[in-house]
Design a protein around this motif. Structure first.
Motif, PDB file in Angstrom:
ATOM      1  N   LEU A   1       1.215  -0.750  -0.310  1.00 28.90           N
ATOM      2  CA  LEU A   1      -0.234   0.206  -0.624  1.00 28.90           C
ATOM      3  C   LEU A   1       0.831   1.050  -0.047  1.00 28.90           C
ATOM      4  N   GLY A   2       2.133   1.344   0.731  1.00 26.95           N
ATOM      5  CA  GLY A   2       3.191   2.743   0.856  1.00 26.95           C
ATOM      6  C   GLY A   2       3.818   2.752  -0.861  1.00 26.95           C
ATOM      7  N   GLU A   3       3.783   1.734  -1.550  1.00 24.78           N
ATOM      8  CA  GLU A   3       3.663   1.591  -3.302  1.00 24.78           C
ATOM      9  C   GLU A   3       2.492   3.405  -3.347  1.00 24.78           C
ATOM     10  N   ILE A   4       1.759   2.147  -3.303  1.00 28.74           N
ATOM     11  CA  ILE A   4       0.625   2.987  -3.883  1.00 28.74           C
ATOM     12  C   ILE A   4       0.092   4.038  -3.586  1.00 28.74           C
ATOM     13  N   VAL A   5       0.902   4.839  -2.393  1.00 28.96           N
ATOM     14  CA  VAL A   5       0.132   5.438  -1.824  1.00 28.96           C
ATOM     15  C   VAL A   5       1.335   7.124  -2.753  1.00 28.96           C
ATOM     16  N   GLU A   6       3.165   6.108  -1.916  1.00 32.04           N
ATOM     17  CA  GLU A   6       3.982   6.757  -3.109  1.00 32.04           C
ATOM     18  C   GLU A   6       3.473   7.761  -4.642  1.00 32.04           C
TER      19      GLU A   6
ATOM     20  N   ALA B   1       0.119   7.862  -6.341  1.00 31.52           N
ATOM     21  CA  ALA B   1      -0.404   9.094  -5.995  1.00 31.52           C
ATOM     22  C   ALA B   1       0.302  10.404  -5.467  1.00 31.52           C
ATOM     23  N   LEU B   2       1.471   9.667  -4.948  1.00 29.36           N
ATOM     24  CA  LEU B   2       1.614  11.365  -4.324  1.00 29.36           C
ATOM     25  C   LEU B   2       2.471  12.127  -5.446  1.00 29.36           C
ATOM     26  N   ALA B   3       3.224  10.978  -5.685  1.00 28.26           N
ATOM     27  CA  ALA B   3       3.830  12.134  -7.546  1.00 28.26           C
ATOM     28  C   ALA B   3       2.982  12.991  -8.137  1.00 28.26           C
ATOM     29  N   ARG B   4       2.363  12.149  -8.515  1.00 33.87           N
ATOM     30  CA  ARG B   4       0.499  12.318  -9.427  1.00 33.87           C
ATOM     31  C   ARG B   4       0.680  13.462  -9.318  1.00 33.87           C
ATOM     32  N   VAL B   5       0.252  13.881  -7.646  1.00 31.49           N
ATOM     33  CA  VAL B   5      -0.408  15.393  -7.046  1.00 31.49           C
ATOM     34  C   VAL B   5       0.249  16.153  -7.106  1.00 31.49           C
ATOM     35  N   ARG B   6       1.935  16.044  -6.965  1.00 30.79           N
ATOM     36  CA  ARG B   6       2.819  16.784  -6.580  1.00 30.79           C
ATOM     37  C   ARG B   6       2.482  17.792  -7.819  1.00 30.79           C
TER      38      ARG B   6
ATOM     39  N   LEU C   1      -7.336   1.529  -6.011  1.00 34.04           N
ATOM     40  CA  LEU C   1      -6.638   1.740  -5.028  1.00 34.04           C
ATOM     41  C   LEU C   1      -5.659   3.119  -5.190  1.00 34.04           C
ATOM     42  N   GLU C   2      -5.128   3.068  -6.328  1.00 35.94           N
ATOM     43  CA  GLU C   2      -4.341   4.735  -6.464  1.00 35.94           C
ATOM     44  C   GLU C   2      -4.924   5.700  -6.605  1.00 35.94           C
ATOM     45  N   ARG C   3      -6.316   5.550  -7.026  1.00 31.87           N
ATOM     46  CA  ARG C   3      -7.810   6.175  -7.547  1.00 31.87           C
ATOM     47  C   ARG C   3      -8.305   6.813  -6.452  1.00 31.87           C
ATOM     48  N   ALA C   4      -8.197   5.969  -5.436  1.00 35.58           N
ATOM     49  CA  ALA C   4      -8.807   6.953  -4.517  1.00 35.58           C
ATOM     50  C   ALA C   4      -7.895   7.235  -3.956  1.00 35.58           C
ATOM     51  N   VAL C   5      -6.347   6.816  -3.607  1.00 32.77           N
ATOM     52  CA  VAL C   5      -5.454   7.938  -2.368  1.00 32.77           C
ATOM     53  C   VAL C   5      -5.947   9.506  -3.388  1.00 32.77           C
ATOM     54  N   LEU C   6      -5.381   9.203  -4.935  1.00 31.77           N
ATOM     55  CA  LEU C   6      -5.597  10.312  -5.635  1.00 31.77           C
ATOM     56  C   LEU C   6      -6.520  11.652  -6.004  1.00 31.77           C
ATOM     57  N   ASN C   7      -7.924  10.816  -4.960  1.00 31.71           N
ATOM     58  CA  ASN C   7      -8.213  11.898  -4.617  1.00 31.71           C
ATOM     59  C   ASN C   7      -8.802  12.493  -3.498  1.00 31.71           C
ATOM     60  N   LEU C   8      -8.361  11.712  -3.146  1.00 29.81           N
ATOM     61  CA  LEU C   8      -8.835  12.371  -1.415  1.00 29.81           C
ATOM     62  C   LEU C   8      -6.915  13.139  -1.405  1.00 29.81           C
TER      63      LEU C   8
ATOM     64  N   SER D   1     -17.166   9.907  -4.265  1.00 25.29           N
ATOM     65  CA  SER D   1     -17.554   8.657  -4.078  1.00 25.29           C
ATOM     66  C   SER D   1     -17.203   7.334  -4.478  1.00 25.29           C
ATOM     67  N   ILE D   2     -16.109   7.940  -5.200  1.00 26.82           N
ATOM     68  CA  ILE D   2     -15.478   6.651  -6.065  1.00 26.82           C
ATOM     69  C   ILE D   2     -14.161   5.905  -4.632  1.00 26.82           C
ATOM     70  N   VAL D   3     -13.722   7.060  -4.294  1.00 24.06           N
ATOM     71  CA  VAL D   3     -12.591   6.657  -2.897  1.00 24.06           C
ATOM     72  C   VAL D   3     -14.112   5.608  -2.203  1.00 24.06           C
ATOM     73  N   ALA D   4     -14.839   5.516  -1.577  1.00 24.80           N
ATOM     74  CA  ALA D   4     -16.065   5.045  -0.882  1.00 24.80           C
ATOM     75  C   ALA D   4     -16.051   4.224  -1.796  1.00 24.80           C
ATOM     76  N   GLN D   5     -16.441   3.831  -2.867  1.00 34.43           N
ATOM     77  CA  GLN D   5     -16.657   2.095  -4.007  1.00 34.43           C
ATOM     78  C   GLN D   5     -15.239   2.175  -3.400  1.00 34.43           C
ATOM     79  N   ALA D   6     -14.441   1.555  -3.765  1.00 34.13           N
ATOM     80  CA  ALA D   6     -12.992   1.022  -3.332  1.00 34.13           C
ATOM     81  C   ALA D   6     -12.934   0.454  -2.244  1.00 34.13           C
ATOM     82  N   ALA D   7     -13.487   2.227  -1.392  1.00 37.87           N
ATOM     83  CA  ALA D   7     -13.047   1.239  -0.265  1.00 37.87           C
ATOM     84  C   ALA D   7     -13.808  -0.015   0.075  1.00 37.87           C
ATOM     85  N   ALA D   8     -14.905   0.188  -0.625  1.00 40.22           N
ATOM     86  CA  ALA D   8     -16.593  -0.949   0.136  1.00 40.22           C
ATOM     87  C   ALA D   8     -15.779  -2.152  -0.715  1.00 40.22           C
ATOM     88  N   ARG D   9     -15.197  -2.105  -1.942  1.00 36.00           N
ATOM     89  CA  ARG D   9     -14.964  -3.362  -2.641  1.00 36.00           C
ATOM     90  C   ARG D   9     -13.385  -4.037  -2.774  1.00 36.00           C
ATOM     91  N   HIS D  10     -13.075  -3.642  -1.075  1.00 35.51           N
ATOM     92  CA  HIS D  10     -12.325  -3.828  -0.465  1.00 35.51           C
ATOM     93  C   HIS D  10     -11.849  -4.501   0.825  1.00 35.51           C
TER      94      HIS D  10
END
Length: 496
Positions: A347-352, A354-359, A383-390, A456-465
């Protein structure tokens, strides 16, 4: 010249075509399969089944009653004949002279036939007309001195019941009586039982139909409701009465209707909200394109280069906004898709990522990141889309020079929470329950870019996982959005 051919109609028919044609023809014929299915309803089948069960029971009971009555009548006659024979054997009737002198009228009045038989086979009776049927069993009684229980035989075409008892040395007294009285009773019984049984079968069939009509009334309501839904789309629930199995079936059907109504309402709202969100950028895009087209006319005034560049920038921004909106809609349209590519993820790699894209589009916003190693099974892109949206949401609401904090916090060996906090104005208390709804936008965000679909995409990804999302207020003063996900931690000394 070709040989004789069979004409099947336009073109050649395959076997499947002929079968389908025959099936359609059969359904049109009165008495065909379709006609039989419509005529032989479940209520009729229950009535016929009840009638068949009643007929079987009546047949068994009638046969048993017939046999038992006949056996009881025969046994009663045997007991009466044996008592009379024993009484006669102990009286002077065993004297041949007295037996021969016995008036035949006496025996005829009692419907008895009496004879004295000797072991030699000679027998004596009062009169030839009163002689009973005599055979080997009676001769055996005279020879052995053991009484005979009773047997049925015939004489001159008439059925008789015969018993024999010892009447001294080498002799036996034989008494017989016709079975016409028993035969009449049994015959009447054999006629009455089928008639009574037929009446019982008819009553059982009528009772079965009545019970089926009453018992199947809830099923008829369900059928009518199903046909109503299929015909009109009316999803009103069915009234429930009682607490039996049919009532539970009705409750389940109402729950299904409620879920279907909610799905239709959700679909209608999604289409309406999507149309509303698409209308604004499309209108602005059309206006800008019309201005650019009008400026290219020969008789139109010259459009300054700065204004043209500004219009083109607006067009590109609106196209990008439309692309994001369409992408969000496509992502949300997969809400009912049960398939998802899962694999073991860090999960840490996925967050990194998403963080690189949003920077790249964060501007002057700073980031305070706290990562930890966490393994889970899931879809990396979702998951990357969810973190990116947050993160995008936090950047949008943070002022220039503000800080977005992202923390990965293990709260148990099986659960981790990703917290994203901003330094904006925060979320109003009345908006907290709705921030993850589709197309929901608070009053303060109406003028901000966005479609209201990111969270809402974040909530959908959370429900799927198998996770969940929450919204609250951060210690920094802004919004705090949390994404909880199941998984497992990685020890610090574990190899990457």
């Amino acid at each position: 010249m070709t040989g004789p051919q069979r004409l099947d109609g336009p073109g050649d028919r395959t076997a499947a075509d002929r079968d389908e044609h025959a099936e359609r023809w059969w359904r049109r014929v009165p008495g065909g399969r379709e006609h039989d299915r419509e005529r032989f309803t479940l209520r009729a089948r229950i009535g016929v089944l009840a009638a068949l069960v009643a007929a079987t029971m009546v047949l068994l009971v009638s046969a048993a009653a017939f046999l038992v009555v006949r056996q009881n009548l025969t046994s009663s006659l045997d007991e009466t004949l044996l008592l009379r024979a024993q009484s006669a054997a102990e009286s002077d009737l065993i004297n041949p002279q007295l037996l021969a002198a016995l008036p035949p009228a006496v025996l005829g009045a009692a419907d008895l036939h009496i004879a004295l038989i000797y072991s030699s086979g000679v027998y004596t009776s009062a009169d030839p007309s009163s002689t009973p049927p005599v055979g080997e069993p009676e001769l055996t009684v005279a020879r052995t001195g053991q009484a005979q229980g009773g047997r049925t035989t015939s004489l001159a075409g008439e059925a008789y019941r015969v018993v024999a008892v010892p009447a001294g040395e080498g002799r036996a007294l034989v008494i017989a009586q016709q079975l016409d009285s028993i035969t009449r009773v049994v015959s009447r019984l054999g006629t009455a039982l089928p008639l009574v049984g037929l009446g019982g079968v008819i009553l059982a069939g009528l009772a079965g139909v009545a019970v089926a009509r009453t018992g199947l009334r809830p099923v008829q309501r369900l059928t009518a409701a199903t046909e109503r839904v299929a015909t009109t789309g009316d999803l009103r629930p069915i009234p429930v009465s009682g607490s039996d199995e049919l009532a539970r079936l009705t409750i389940s059907f109402n729950a299904m209707l409620g879920a279907l109504a909610a799905s239709h309402e959700q679909q209608r709202r999604l289409v309406a909200d999507a149309g509303h969100e698409l209308r604004t950028p499309l209108t602005s895009l059309r206006t800008n394109l019309e201005l650019l087209a009008a400026a290219d006319r020969v008789d139109a005034p010259t459009l300054p280069a700065e204004d043209r560049a500004e219009l083109l920038d607006d067009v590109r921004a609106q196209v990008e906004e439309l692309s994001h909106l369409v992408g969000d809609l496509v992502e949300l349209a997969r809400d009912d898709d049960p398939t998802m590519t899962t694999e073991a993820l860090e999960l840490g790699e996925i967050v990194e990522r998403a963080l690189a894209r949003v920077r790249r589009r964060a501007g002057e916003v700073e980031f305070d990141i706290h990562l930890t190693r966490w393994i889970l099974d899931g879809d990396a892109s979702a998951l990357e889309r969810a973190v990116l949206n947050l993160l995008d949401n936090a950047v949008k609401w943070s002022p220039p020079g503000g800080t977005v904090r992202l923390s990965m916090i293990p709260i148990s060996p099986e659960w981790l929470v990703i917290e994203v906090a901003d330094t904006g104005d925060g979320i109003a208390v009345g908006d907290l329950p709705h921030v993850f709804d589709r197309f929901y936008r608070a009053d303060t965000s109406r003028t901000m870019p966005g479609s209201g679909l990111g969270l809402s995409i974040v909530a959908q990804a959370a429900a799927r996982h198998g996770g969940e999302v929450r919204a609250g207020r951060a210690p920094e003063g802004g919004a705090l959005l949390s994404l909880a996900l199941p998984g497992r931690g990685v020890p610090d000394d574990a190899s990457p």
